[in-house]
Design an enzyme around this catalytic site. Structure first.
Site, PDB file in Angstrom:
ATOM      1  N   THR A 217       0.827  -1.210   0.000  1.00  0.00           N
ATOM      2  CA  THR A 217       0.000   0.000   0.000  1.00  0.00           C
ATOM      3  C   THR A 217       0.859   1.255   0.000  1.00  0.00           C
ATOM      4  O   THR A 217       1.993   1.247   0.507  1.00  0.00           O
ATOM      5  CB  THR A 217      -0.899   0.015   1.254  1.00  0.00           C
ATOM      6  OG1 THR A 217      -1.537   1.285   1.395  1.00  0.00           O
ATOM      7  CG2 THR A 217      -0.092  -0.245   2.519  1.00  0.00           C
ATOM      8  N   ASP A 218       0.306   2.336  -0.531  1.00  0.00           N
ATOM      9  CA  ASP A 218       1.015   3.620  -0.489  1.00  0.00           C
ATOM     10  C   ASP A 218       1.139   4.158   0.936  1.00  0.00           C
ATOM     11  O   ASP A 218       1.966   5.035   1.216  1.00  0.00           O
ATOM     12  CB  ASP A 218       0.342   4.655  -1.390  1.00  0.00           C
ATOM     13  CG  ASP A 218      -1.108   4.957  -1.035  1.00  0.00           C
ATOM     14  OD1 ASP A 218      -1.636   4.384  -0.059  1.00  0.00           O
ATOM     15  OD2 ASP A 218      -1.739   5.752  -1.758  1.00  0.00           O
ATOM     16  N   GLU A 219       0.359   3.630   1.870  1.00  0.00           N
ATOM     17  CA  GLU A 219       0.392   4.134   3.240  1.00  0.00           C
ATOM     18  C   GLU A 219       1.721   3.876   3.935  1.00  0.00           C
ATOM     19  O   GLU A 219       2.020   4.498   4.956  1.00  0.00           O
ATOM     20  CB  GLU A 219      -0.763   3.541   4.051  1.00  0.00           C
ATOM     21  CG  GLU A 219      -2.126   3.965   3.530  1.00  0.00           C
ATOM     22  CD  GLU A 219      -3.256   3.603   4.470  1.00  0.00           C
ATOM     23  OE1 GLU A 219      -3.074   3.709   5.701  1.00  0.00           O
ATOM     24  OE2 GLU A 219      -4.332   3.216   3.979  1.00  0.00           O
TER      25      GLU A 219
ATOM     26  N   TYR B 135      -1.467  -0.286  11.195  1.00  0.00           N
ATOM     27  CA  TYR B 135      -1.679  -0.994   9.927  1.00  0.00           C
ATOM     28  C   TYR B 135      -0.533  -0.764   8.957  1.00  0.00           C
ATOM     29  O   TYR B 135       0.077  -1.713   8.450  1.00  0.00           O
ATOM     30  CB  TYR B 135      -2.995  -0.556   9.281  1.00  0.00           C
ATOM     31  CG  TYR B 135      -3.039  -0.842   7.793  1.00  0.00           C
ATOM     32  CD1 TYR B 135      -2.948  -2.140   7.305  1.00  0.00           C
ATOM     33  CD2 TYR B 135      -3.150   0.202   6.868  1.00  0.00           C
ATOM     34  CE1 TYR B 135      -2.960  -2.399   5.934  1.00  0.00           C
ATOM     35  CE2 TYR B 135      -3.163  -0.045   5.511  1.00  0.00           C
ATOM     36  CZ  TYR B 135      -3.066  -1.351   5.042  1.00  0.00           C
ATOM     37  OH  TYR B 135      -3.075  -1.602   3.702  1.00  0.00           O
TER      38      TYR B 135
ATOM     39  N   LYS C   2       2.409  -3.279   7.397  1.00  0.00           N
ATOM     40  CA  LYS C   2       2.609  -3.489   5.962  1.00  0.00           C
ATOM     41  C   LYS C   2       4.029  -3.133   5.550  1.00  0.00           C
ATOM     42  O   LYS C   2       4.649  -3.833   4.731  1.00  0.00           O
ATOM     43  CB  LYS C   2       1.604  -2.667   5.149  1.00  0.00           C
ATOM     44  CG  LYS C   2       0.184  -3.189   5.181  1.00  0.00           C
ATOM     45  CD  LYS C   2       0.059  -4.602   4.621  1.00  0.00           C
ATOM     46  CE  LYS C   2       0.310  -4.671   3.135  1.00  0.00           C
ATOM     47  NZ  LYS C   2       0.072  -6.050   2.604  1.00  0.00           N
TER      48      LYS C   2
END
Length: 345
Positions: A143-145, A167, A171
């Site tokens: 994810t870009d997060e 989260y 990741k």
């Protein structure tokens, strides 16, 4: 573990046999669309797919109904943290596309332990078993997060990881674990980092399906803070296109950003959803306290995947959003029981 829904794939004896792909989390939103696409009429035609899914609250067997009778489909209910099961499956497959993850930021803020277990320990269990079994390619979906928050410009794949939630931290850890197996053992690991996805079959705890289903029921929608947080929106068709390009043409040890090219503030997105559902701002929007550690803006630079692999998002956002809203209008039988069980509103 449940029995596969179709016979186990035989050992490969010739190049003419299909590539056997293990898809983790394949009963979820993005994973199931990936599987439906691979085994659909526009799929590559040279793959056999096994889905491994624990069927937690966000995994829905109904998402796979259209491919369940396909001769090259099998389903196994199980946990990616189970080394015995994972080792057995790895020995029977050529490639892995790893979607399985706990992914809801709000849930991770309430308690991060399950996120660490699934996203970190689960990924290590998978990647180590893939190495031991000699799996040819391991595509890790991220994810870009993991990049954190960016006020202006866009992140290239080389940007340092600066996650801000339990989260995204889990990741980011899983990304590093996966890539370490390429650098240490030479395993062909490819990582994708996507922006916010939207589309049909999206579990109604995420912003677009939550807002749409609330509005269709005449309920209010909760808008965090001032609504100024900005996200780039990626239709699941375009995401799947990008993943397939990485699986089939990507380079070992590389990271590829996948974006949709439509940046909107949450307030702008809410306005579009109100318009699509025939609702008005004053009676349908409720401002709520902002999420803890809420990242202000995400934006990925997709130059690498465009230039190397020919990726280009194809879905117009307004068209994709209209199709998504219509799908939820037409499929109450899919989402109403999910919201009732999860007490979402």
């Amino acid at each position: 573990m449940t029995a596969p829904s179709s016979p186990a794939h035989p050992a490969r004896t010739s190049p003419a046999q299909p590539t056997r792909i293990l898809v983790t989390g394949g009963a979820g939103f993005i994973g199931s669309h990936y599987v439906r696409t691979l085994l659909g009429p526009q799929g590559p035609g040279d793959v056999a797919v096994t889905v491994l899914d624990k069927l937690t609250y966000a995994g829905n067997p109904a998402n796979l109904d259209v491919v369940r009778a396909h001769p090259d489909f099998a389903f196994v209910q199980g946990d990616i943290c189970d080394p015995t099961l994972v080792g057995k499956l790895m020995a029977e497959h050529d490639q892995v596309v790893h979607f399985a993850a706990e992914s809801h930021v709000d849930r991770s803020i309430d308690g991060g332990a399950e996120f660490v277990r699934t996203n970190v320990v689960g990924t290590h269990t998978l990647i180590d078993a893939a190495h031991q079994a000699g799996v040819k390619t391991f595509v890790h979906i991220s994810t870009d997060e993991v990049y954190g928050s960016i006020d202006e410009g866009s992140w290239p794949e080389t940007h340092p990881l600066e996650p801000n939630s339990p989260y995204s931290s889990a990741k980011a850890s899983s990304d590093l674990i996966a890539l370490s197996y390429h650098r240490t053992h030479g395993l062909d690991v490819r990582v994708t980092r996507c922006s916010n996805n939207y589309g049909h079959h999206h579990f109604p705890e995420k912003v677009i399906p939550l807002f749409v289903t609330n509005l269709l029921d005449g309920k209010k929608v909760p808008l965090y803070g001032d609504g100024g947080n900005v996200r780039d929106w990626l239709h699941i068709d375009d995401h799947v296109q990008g993943i397939e390009l990485v699986r089939t043409k990507g380079r070992a040890g590389e990271v590829y950003n996948i974006g949709g090219g439509t940046e909107l503030s949450n307030k702008e997105l809410t306005g579009l959803l109100l318009e699509a559902c025939g609702a008005d701002w004053e009676t349908s929007v409720e401002y709520v306290e902002d999420r803890k550690g809420h990242d202000r803006r995400y934006s990925v630079d997709c130059t690498k995947i465009r230039e190397e692999l020919g990726y280009e998002p194809r879905k117009d956002f307004r068209e994709g959003l209209a199709e998504t809203v219509q799908w939820y209008r037409d499929n109450r039988a899919w989402w109403e029981p999910l919201k009732e069980r999860a007490a979402l509103d």
